[in-house]
Design an enzyme around this catalytic site. Structure first.
Site, PDB file in Angstrom:
ATOM      1  N   HIS A  37      -0.771  -7.026   1.870  1.00 49.24           N
ATOM      2  CA  HIS A  37      -0.577  -5.704   1.255  1.00 49.24           C
ATOM      3  C   HIS A  37       0.904  -5.319   1.286  1.00 49.24           C
ATOM      4  CE1 HIS A  37      -4.855  -4.336   0.951  1.00 49.24           C
ATOM      5  NE2 HIS A  37      -4.975  -5.416   1.705  1.00 49.24           N
TER       6      HIS A  37
ATOM      7  N   ASP B 269      -0.754   2.516  -0.818  1.00 50.37           N
ATOM      8  CA  ASP B 269      -1.799   1.505  -0.942  1.00 50.37           C
ATOM      9  C   ASP B 269      -3.143   2.217  -0.903  1.00 50.37           C
ATOM     10  OD1 ASP B 269      -3.837  -0.486  -0.002  1.00 50.37           O
ATOM     11  OD2 ASP B 269      -2.113  -1.815   0.026  1.00 50.37           O
TER      12      ASP B 269
END
Ligand code: UDP
Length: 452
Positions: free
Chosen positions: A22, A116
């Site tokens: 990520h 995110d």
């Protein structure tokens, strides 16, 4: 477009999810946006897995206290850790951001927060502080779609998934079969469904950014656009759009490049199961003998923790190193993008994380697909059955492994897969050139943020 010289830069605050798969694309997105000259970038990061700031002098960093215990940080439960981070970080992020705004002069005001999707606490803070926010998904559009289907599949009685259905196609998600769904046979279903629900709610987010390419995911993107009433910016592959940057949380073993230099063109198999997957000792041993028996050169990443609770490399079988000799190289962590770009690398045996998949596509390296959990199964299905640039390998058994490697690296069928991957690479790389879909999308996003 404005440049740093003719206009004050506005500030973007990025909130990555603190895991390698990520962090990489979020920092790449930050670097890509920064390279347009319109923004400065601050990365608000949890203490957990805090990146090495000296590798990123172009960014400012804002530490976010996460209150994770030692037990939390050594936990293997990705889902529990993410849920805890969302619970623990909201107040500390809000305080850090408030302090940042007090220090920052008004011309450098925060243009927006890009977070995110798993770090949804950032959306709550943005809403309270009245700062615009944008949601970033580090996975594919096809995988994002599956998350939205879970509640419907649950209503229709498909979830919990039945053992009798693994090969049936999932309604509305063709070509995915039930066994390709991210939560097929997952434990802790309730927690996972909660996480998926929260991470798929866009709340007050004004737009979606995805690390994908229009030509790769036309159909899932069309469906997603019907489901969300906000603009979508498809900016991928970020690893090729951003200026090169290294955000590895483990030290990269650069010595493997000298070893790759000695191998013949397209001769070498690169093997890595990414940053989170763990396998058992028996699977590690089967991998080792499959590689030893295949007779092709290989570069294998055996990361500490690949077998839970061990250094993993210590568990390689007796006699393996002697049999393999100079033909194989085992390392703890690779400079993966450089490895995939190396001309001696002819195939990638991968767990099919989304970054690894895009990195392989963008270098035209055909794949052997062994997904282990989560979105890896969705990616593997697309790689092997939609784009047909990878071969599926489901069993970690030495004979199967040897056969798959030989098929991809030394058969006519493998040659066809390689040619398809080369064609796909050209199509994808076209998208980042001036006038291409990802190029346009990046520049539209800059305009969009500037107009917020
Ligand atoms: N990676 C790396 N060196 C390695 C293995 C992986 O730099 O030895 C990087 C890889 O390039 C990718 C990321 O780690 O950017 C892994 O992300 P991915 O989505 O493929 O899988 P995950 O680790 O999230 O399962």
């Amino acid at each position: 477009m404005a440049t740093a010289g003719d206009r004050r830069q506005r500030l973007l605050v990025l909130v990555p999810c603190p895991y390698q798969g990520h962090l990489n694309p979020m920092l790449q997105l930050g670097a890509a946006l920064q390279s347009t000259g319109s923004f400065s970038v601050t990365v608000a990061h949890t203490e957990f897995h805090f990146p090495n700031q000296s590798n990123h002098p172009q960014f400012d960093f804002l530490p976010v206290a996460d209150s994770l215990s030692d037990a939390d940080t050594s936990s293997r439960s990705f889902i529990s850790t993410i849920l805890k981070l969302n619970f623990n970080c909201k107040t500390s992020f809000q305080q850090s951001l408030t302090r940042l705004r007090e220090q920052t002069d008004c011309q450098d005001e925060i243009a927006c927060i890009i977070y995110d999707s798993l770090m949804y606490f950032a959306e709550e803070v943005a809403r309270e502080l009245k700062v615009p926010c944008i949601i970033f998904r580090a996975c594919s559009a096809a995988n994002t779609l599956t998350y939205n289907e879970y509640p419907r599949l649950q209503e229709e009685g498909f979830i919990p998934l039945l053992d009798s259905k693994p090969l049936e196609l999932v309604p509305r998600l063709h070509p995915l079969r039930f066994k390709d769904l991210p939560i097929y046979k997952f434990e802790g279903l309730e927690k996972l469904l909660l996480l998926l629900k929260r991470s798929n709610e866009i709340g007050t987010s004004v737009a979606f950014v995805l690390n994908t390419i229009e030509c790769l995911e036309q159909s899932p993107l069309m469906k997603l656009r019907q489901e969300y009433p906000v603009p979508f910016f498809t900016i991928g592959p970020l690893n090729k759009i951003a200026p090169p940057l290294s955000s590895s949380l483990i030290e990269e073993d650069e010595s493997c490049i000298a070893w790759l230099n000695k191998q013949a063109k397209n001769s070498t198999l690169y093997v890595s199961l990414g940053s989170i997957v763990s396998i058992n000792e028996k699977e590690l041993i089967e991998m080792a003998w499959g590689l030893a028996n295949c007779e092709h050169p290989f570069l294998w990443v055996v990361r500490p923790g690949l077998v839970h609770g061990s250094e993993a490399i210590d568990l390689l079988p007796d006699g393996f190193a002697e049999i393999v000799g100079e033909r194989g190289r085992v390392i703890k962590w690779a400079p993966q993008q450089k490895v995939l770009a190396h001309e001696s690398v002819g195939a990638f045996w991968s767990h099919c994380g989304w970054n690894s998949s895009l990195e392989s596509i963008s270098e035209g390296v055909p794949m052997i697909c062994t997904p282990c959990f989560g979105d890896q199964r969705v990616n593997a299905r697309y790689l092997s059955h939609v784009w047909r640039v990878g071969l599926s390998l489901e069993d970690m058994e030495r004979g199967e492994i040897e056969r798959a490697i030989k098929k991809l690296m030394a058969s006519n069928e493998g040659e066809i897969v390689r040619q398809r991957m080369t064609d796909l690479k050209h199509e994808v790389m076209h998208s980042i050139k001036e006038g291409g879909s990802s190029y346009n999308s990046l520049h539209e996003l800059v305009k969009y943020i500037n107009a917020l």
